[in-house]
Motif scaffolding. Sequence first.
Motif, PDB file in Angstrom:
ATOM      1  N   VAL A  79       0.827  -1.211   0.000  1.00  0.00           N
ATOM      2  CA  VAL A  79       0.000   0.000   0.000  1.00  0.00           C
ATOM      3  C   VAL A  79       0.855   1.251   0.000  1.00  0.00           C
ATOM      4  CG1 VAL A  79      -1.645   1.338   1.372  1.00  0.00           C
ATOM      5  CG2 VAL A  79      -2.003  -1.113   1.056  1.00  0.00           C
ATOM      6  N   PHE A  80       1.851   1.303   0.874  1.00  0.00           N
ATOM      7  CA  PHE A  80       2.692   2.499   0.950  1.00  0.00           C
ATOM      8  C   PHE A  80       3.567   2.663  -0.287  1.00  0.00           C
ATOM      9  CE2 PHE A  80       2.618   2.724   5.883  1.00  0.00           C
ATOM     10  CZ  PHE A  80       1.368   3.318   5.803  1.00  0.00           C
ATOM     11  N   SER A  81       3.992   1.565  -0.859  1.00  0.00           N
ATOM     12  CA  SER A  81       4.765   1.663  -2.103  1.00  0.00           C
ATOM     13  C   SER A  81       3.912   2.240  -3.224  1.00  0.00           C
ATOM     14  CB  SER A  81       5.306   0.282  -2.496  1.00  0.00           C
ATOM     15  OG  SER A  81       6.258  -0.172  -1.558  1.00  0.00           O
ATOM     16  N   LEU A  82       2.641   1.825  -3.287  1.00  0.00           N
ATOM     17  CA  LEU A  82       1.745   2.380  -4.304  1.00  0.00           C
ATOM     18  C   LEU A  82       1.492   3.868  -4.060  1.00  0.00           C
ATOM     19  CD1 LEU A  82      -0.973  -0.382  -4.846  1.00  0.00           C
ATOM     20  CD2 LEU A  82       0.659   0.492  -6.527  1.00  0.00           C
ATOM     21  N   LEU A  83       1.311   4.246  -2.793  1.00  0.00           N
ATOM     22  CA  LEU A  83       1.055   5.656  -2.485  1.00  0.00           C
ATOM     23  C   LEU A  83       2.238   6.548  -2.819  1.00  0.00           C
ATOM     24  CD1 LEU A  83      -0.805   5.370   0.967  1.00  0.00           C
ATOM     25  CD2 LEU A  83      -1.799   5.947  -1.252  1.00  0.00           C
ATOM     26  N   THR A  84       3.435   6.005  -2.749  1.00  0.00           N
ATOM     27  CA  THR A  84       4.638   6.815  -2.991  1.00  0.00           C
ATOM     28  C   THR A  84       5.280   6.526  -4.332  1.00  0.00           C
ATOM     29  OG1 THR A  84       5.996   5.156  -1.838  1.00  0.00           O
ATOM     30  CG2 THR A  84       5.102   6.973  -0.518  1.00  0.00           C
ATOM     31  N   MET A  85       4.577   5.798  -5.193  1.00  0.00           N
ATOM     32  CA  MET A  85       5.130   5.456  -6.508  1.00  0.00           C
ATOM     33  C   MET A  85       4.992   6.650  -7.451  1.00  0.00           C
ATOM     34  SD  MET A  85       6.429   2.533  -7.740  1.00  0.00           S
ATOM     35  CE  MET A  85       5.518   1.199  -6.999  1.00  0.00           C
ATOM     36  N   PRO A  86       6.098   7.178  -7.985  1.00  0.00           N
ATOM     37  CA  PRO A  86       5.994   8.311  -8.918  1.00  0.00           C
ATOM     38  C   PRO A  86       5.480   7.859 -10.280  1.00  0.00           C
ATOM     39  CG  PRO A  86       8.267   7.603  -8.731  1.00  0.00           C
ATOM     40  CD  PRO A  86       7.497   6.776  -7.760  1.00  0.00           C
TER      41      PRO A  86
END
Length: 727
Positions: free
Chosen positions: A328-335
């Motif tokens: 989830v956090f990787s998706l939220l911070t994925m440019p």
Amino acid sequence: MLIPVPAHGDLADSVQWMHSAGCSEMFEVTDISEHPTEWNRAILHRSTEDRGKMAKRILAVLGLIMPLFVSYIIVATLESLDTVYPIGTTTFVSVDFSKSKAQKTDIAAALDALPYRKGEFGALSKTKMTSAADSSSDSAVSELFVFGDESQAERDLANYQYGGFRSVTLSPLSDLADASISGAYSFSDTAAINSFEKLVKTYDGSIVNGGRRVSNADVFGLLSNNQSGAFGVAVLCVAICATGWSWAGNREKLHSVLILNGVGNGRILYQDIVDFSKICLPWYCLSGIGASAVVLLTHAVNSIAVYCKAYLSVTVGLALLFGVVIAVFSLLTMPSIRQLAARHTLSKRLLCGQIAWKFVCVVLALVAGVTSSYAFMVASQQLNSARQWQNLGAVVSVETLADPADSSAEASGAFQRFLDAEDAAGEMYLSYSVSPALVYGSNGNAPTKRETLQQIAPYDDVVIVNTSFLKLMHISENSLKKTTSAHIPNVLAKSLKDYDGIWMNKQSPITMEDCLYEWKGDKAFPSLEYNAQSGVFASLRNPLIILTDNASSMFDLNSFLYPAMSSTNIQFVNADSVSRIAKESVMAPYITSVSRVADDAMYQYRLDIQQRNLNLCFVVVILCETFFCMMQDAVLWMYEKRRMLFIRHTSGASYARIVLPYFISQLGLLLAALLAAWWYVGQRRLMVGSASLLMLLLCLACAVVEFVSLLLAARQCFADVVQRAAC
């Protein structure tokens, strides 16, 4: 500008080649499918760079500690549940039959006659009355009076290897003899509860409370079903979320490179979880095996199979939660490609999130530190009390569900006859701390300990005791000095006079003001704390003592004697005395259990030790997470300020001088966290002993780690800039 990528080499080498090609700020690839698979594998398997070595170590430590943390929670929970739900039962109902006019044998026969399916049974839990001759025994025996499928209960008992502090015996319900039919009933199946509750109403009984055992596969149910469950769940959730956010921040540059080279988000998320698992999972599994072995050797777990099932469900659940949070956090911070093309990075968002998680972790670390310190103090006090009770013989406490104020005149008469006989024989011990009732709190609230001490000064407590208690404690009355209400604080004199009309028997010729004494002994005065089920003594240096030699006739049954007995501030010489006088006074039907105070005190000490160990785990886990957040926060901030760092350091400014402004701002964050934690522990009344000093020391440790992390991040970032590697 389209840049071709070399078909070989490491990711860092390729990034450096891109910078040397004159594209230090933005780069892209025309078609990733045209490049050899070695390049794709190099991109996908590249994790954090050298600046993340310390972060990897902390992740490994977290993976090592969390299974140990979980194992202590599981074993503490199972021991607590096995007390309420013995031999594998799943539900319990606490029932009061004191108002029933039916015979105990009739109720027992009706319970036996209920329709039970094969394998269903119920059990009434009692603590076996230990005779005075067995007072040297360290074990209390839980006696289960079984009805229904008794053979299944015997098989379940064989599967549950009871031992250690408490053992279990089985008897038919018809063997109750003098024991009360009221008490805690547990059932192997919920289907029997409905018919049992109908029977209770038929015989004019009342259900006091009930509950259902949490499933061994219910992760958060198991975690929250112990003394510090809610705080433990909060620590675990924050640790997992903060770790996930820090991991996402640590992978930001890698994500940018992978996206620019055409790697899909799903593939990136998969590789994030795989790389995280490579760091944590080996330590997680190794620690899980070791922690389980230690716990099973050091704790009397009644069923290894139940423990393993519960432990696996929790550890697997936490591992899956880690994976979900990271995804989830990787998706939220994925440019996105558009953001990268516009040179917009998410580093500021990552930094703000990192600071927020750091603040929460610091608050929890400070609270956990104070809670741990408090647990150490409580365990030490409980151990001293347990040792003292071991030297006082077979003193027992009596529990009853019947309240004489709400019961029949016959029940009230039985209570009064029982207490009169025990008191006349000198076998009833009264020690009751009443100072909280005699003072006033602010804004109509209950008084705090500080408010109580201020209003009763110069005394540190007001206790009501009888002469039998002084003899039990080997205290001479010569150590007491008679005083009068004129020589005590006005608030106490007024309150004592007011409570004469509430606590005192209306036929009593004396008042509490006639029984006032001051303590003049050389040692501390031992007084039972209020609600002393665990037999905890308070050591008082200057108490105001109200001494009586006929408490049962001086005080009112409903407003004083029964509440004091319910809170176990009235105790008795031994189980033989209770059994004999209960028969003579017709009190036996109203007594649900008789327990040795020494056993209860030692059992509570074991629970306090578990609580202390749990709190230590809380401290270690959340401190590791706090330090991890600080290190990642330093890296993100230095990356954001890399140009300023390069210019100022090449101009002669030291790393310490460069990071000092940001460090000062983080000191403000630490101060805010300290105030928040201070308020919380103050509300919980945990600010005792050296709690304030401990919080300041933890803040100092956090400040040192913060400053060192900034220095190390500055050094590494400058080296990366000089080497033209992306910082």
